[in-house]
Motif scaffolding. Structure first.
Motif, mmCIF file in Angstrom:
data_model
loop_
_atom_site.group_PDB
_atom_site.id
_atom_site.type_symbol
_atom_site.label_atom_id
_atom_site.label_comp_id
_atom_site.label_asym_id
_atom_site.label_seq_id
_atom_site.Cartn_x
_atom_site.Cartn_y
_atom_site.Cartn_z
ATOM 1 N N ILE A 67 14.431 -0.011 9.180
ATOM 2 C CA ILE A 67 14.632 0.958 8.095
ATOM 3 C C ILE A 67 16.115 1.077 7.763
ATOM 4 O O ILE A 67 16.507 1.066 6.588
ATOM 5 C CB ILE A 67 14.030 2.326 8.481
ATOM 6 C CG1 ILE A 67 12.498 2.227 8.530
ATOM 7 C CG2 ILE A 67 14.454 3.396 7.472
ATOM 8 C CD1 ILE A 67 11.827 3.431 9.146
ATOM 9 N N TYR A 68 16.956 1.182 8.778
ATOM 10 C CA TYR A 68 18.405 1.234 8.520
ATOM 11 C C TYR A 68 18.875 -0.042 7.807
ATOM 12 O O TYR A 68 19.652 0.016 6.854
ATOM 13 C CB TYR A 68 19.175 1.390 9.828
ATOM 14 C CG TYR A 68 19.130 2.766 10.434
ATOM 15 C CD1 TYR A 68 19.453 3.896 9.686
ATOM 16 C CD2 TYR A 68 18.775 2.956 11.778
ATOM 17 C CE1 TYR A 68 19.407 5.167 10.249
ATOM 18 C CE2 TYR A 68 18.734 4.215 12.344
ATOM 19 C CZ TYR A 68 19.050 5.319 11.575
ATOM 20 O OH TYR A 68 19.016 6.569 12.135
ATOM 21 N N VAL A 91 7.485 -5.993 -6.541
ATOM 22 C CA VAL A 91 7.827 -5.995 -5.120
ATOM 23 C C VAL A 91 6.565 -6.384 -4.359
ATOM 24 O O VAL A 91 5.511 -5.773 -4.546
ATOM 25 C CB VAL A 91 8.336 -4.615 -4.653
ATOM 26 C CG1 VAL A 91 8.603 -4.633 -3.147
ATOM 27 C CG2 VAL A 91 9.587 -4.208 -5.416
ATOM 28 N N LEU A 92 6.678 -7.376 -3.517
ATOM 29 C CA LEU A 92 5.525 -7.840 -2.755
ATOM 30 C C LEU A 92 5.658 -7.393 -1.308
ATOM 31 O O LEU A 92 6.582 -7.799 -0.606
ATOM 32 C CB LEU A 92 5.418 -9.366 -2.842
ATOM 33 C CG LEU A 92 5.466 -9.956 -4.260
ATOM 34 C CD1 LEU A 92 5.279 -11.468 -4.222
ATOM 35 C CD2 LEU A 92 4.442 -9.304 -5.164
ATOM 36 N N GLY A 93 4.750 -6.523 -0.903
ATOM 37 C CA GLY A 93 4.782 -5.955 0.442
ATOM 38 C C GLY A 93 5.357 -4.561 0.434
ATOM 39 O O GLY A 93 6.370 -4.312 -0.230
ATOM 40 N N LEU A 94 4.719 -3.647 1.170
ATOM 41 C CA LEU A 94 5.218 -2.267 1.259
ATOM 42 C C LEU A 94 5.595 -1.940 2.697
ATOM 43 O O LEU A 94 5.266 -0.883 3.216
ATOM 44 C CB LEU A 94 4.181 -1.261 0.725
ATOM 45 C CG LEU A 94 4.738 0.121 0.393
ATOM 46 C CD1 LEU A 94 5.579 0.070 -0.875
ATOM 47 C CD2 LEU A 94 3.615 1.153 0.222
ATOM 48 N N GLY A 95 6.301 -2.879 3.327
ATOM 49 C CA GLY A 95 6.834 -2.613 4.650
ATOM 50 C C GLY A 95 8.124 -1.820 4.538
ATOM 51 O O GLY A 95 8.395 -1.172 3.527
ATOM 52 N N ARG A 96 8.949 -1.909 5.587
ATOM 53 C CA ARG A 96 10.173 -1.108 5.609
ATOM 54 C C ARG A 96 11.114 -1.483 4.478
ATOM 55 O O ARG A 96 11.681 -0.621 3.796
ATOM 56 C CB ARG A 96 10.866 -1.269 6.965
ATOM 57 C CG ARG A 96 10.222 -0.469 8.093
ATOM 58 C CD ARG A 96 9.273 -1.167 9.022
ATOM 59 N NE ARG A 96 9.548 -2.537 9.363
ATOM 60 C CZ ARG A 96 9.499 -3.018 10.590
ATOM 61 N NH1 ARG A 96 9.283 -2.199 11.596
ATOM 62 N NH2 ARG A 96 9.658 -4.290 10.836
ATOM 63 N N VAL A 97 11.279 -2.799 4.219
ATOM 64 C CA VAL A 97 12.152 -3.249 3.134
ATOM 65 C C VAL A 97 11.486 -3.054 1.773
ATOM 66 O O VAL A 97 12.107 -2.597 0.815
ATOM 67 C CB VAL A 97 12.546 -4.728 3.324
ATOM 68 C CG1 VAL A 97 13.302 -5.248 2.112
ATOM 69 C CG2 VAL A 97 13.401 -4.885 4.581
#
Length: 303
Positions: A130-131, A159-165
């Motif tokens: 996250i940082y 945006v592809l993917g809803l992870g931390r980035v």
């Protein structure tokens, strides 16, 4: 404070300098291996060659973010000589020692398992990721601006993917006035995208959402931007692939179609090494402190 801890740093880049500073400030005894060409001297740190004698009393062995390759070689921009960890060197580490690295490849994992060495990979920790999403997003925006002739504002950005980035990327694009569509698989992620005021779609339907896309930011570490997807894209579109190598894009077909696609992993260390180093320093110092406290507790209980 890390008083009483002997930390040995082997190789690294500009990020490692911030970690070294932090450990010296916290009163650790610091040994630097592979810093021969670093002209400035750290007060409180000693430069030593890589040898068994150096490693015999180390409490924390700190490697670069990328650890070592599959033959034990460790990269260092501050040393012209190759640095290679061997089984012989690793077996002299005391039982209390822990090896720290961002990510470990097969050599380190195999050695740790074979010789019962403690190994911590911190790059995939939620807090670290996250940082690190902050400099990653800033770097991705910089690349988008440098490689387009239109504004992010009012662009159609995927945006592809809803992870931390992906979450941070989508939020910042939305704040800049882009029309943001986010592709994900999990129903909970699709619901979150809707709640954020963005346009959700299932990643399997990607080819149906790229025909008018200006920017595509991929964070998914497997092939999702296929030839079929690229065939539906406009020629002015830009793909910035933030996933780890080899990324999630068919770069060969993108080039064939004349669509610019950039693989951009590891942006924190490239665009903001000082900040990325400080993030790593804060996490590592905490992990080593916890190691120290746990070791003292175990010694106390044994006594």
């Amino acid at each position: 404070m890390l008083t009483g801890i002997h930390a040995a740093f082997i190789g690294g880049d500009a990020r490692q300098l911030e970690v070294i500073k932090k450990f010296i400030e916290l009163d650790a005894a610091v040994t630097l291996i592979g810093f021969d060409n670093w002209e400035s001297n750290f007060t409180g740190a000693v430069k030593r060659p890589l040898s068994a004698d150096v490693l015999r009393d180390v409490d924390a062995l700190i490697l670069p973010i990328v650890g070592s390759d599959d033959k034990g070689y460790v990269e260092s921009i501050f040393c012209s000589k190759p640095l290679q960890l061997t089984e012989e060197l690793l077996t002299v580490l005391p039982s209390r020692c822990c090896i720290y690295t961002g990510m470990a490849r097969s050599f380190l994992r195999n050695m740790a398992a074979l010789h019962n060495l403690s190994l911590q990979e911190f790059l995939n920790r939620d807090d670290v990721a996250i940082y690190n999403s902050i400099p990653t997003v800033e770097g991705a925006l910089m690349m988008a601006i440098q490689n387009t002739d239109f504004t992010i504002h009012n662009s159609i950005s995927l945006v592809l993917g809803l992870g931390r980035v992906g979450l941070s990327m989508a939020r910042v694009l939305h704040a800049l006035g882009a029309h943001v569509r986010v592709g994900a698989r999990k129903s909970a992620d699709l619901a979150r995208i809707f709640e954020m005021g963005l346009t959700p779609f299932h990643i399997d339907e990607l080819s149906q959402h790229v025909d008018d896309a200006d920017l595509i930011f991929n964070t998914i570490p497997h092939l999702v931007i296929t030839a079929k997807v690229i065939a539906n894209m406009q020629h002015h579109a830009l793909i910035i692939d933030l996933a780890s190598k080899p990324g999630g894009t068919d770069f060969r077909y993108a080039e064939k179609r004349g669509i610019k696609a950039i693989l951009a992993p590891g942006l924190p260390g490239i665009v903001a090494p000082k900040t990325a180093g400080q993030i790593t320093a804060n996490i590592l110092s905490r992990l080593v402190f916890e190691q120290m406290v746990n070791g003292r507790n175990q010694n106390g209980s044994q006594g």
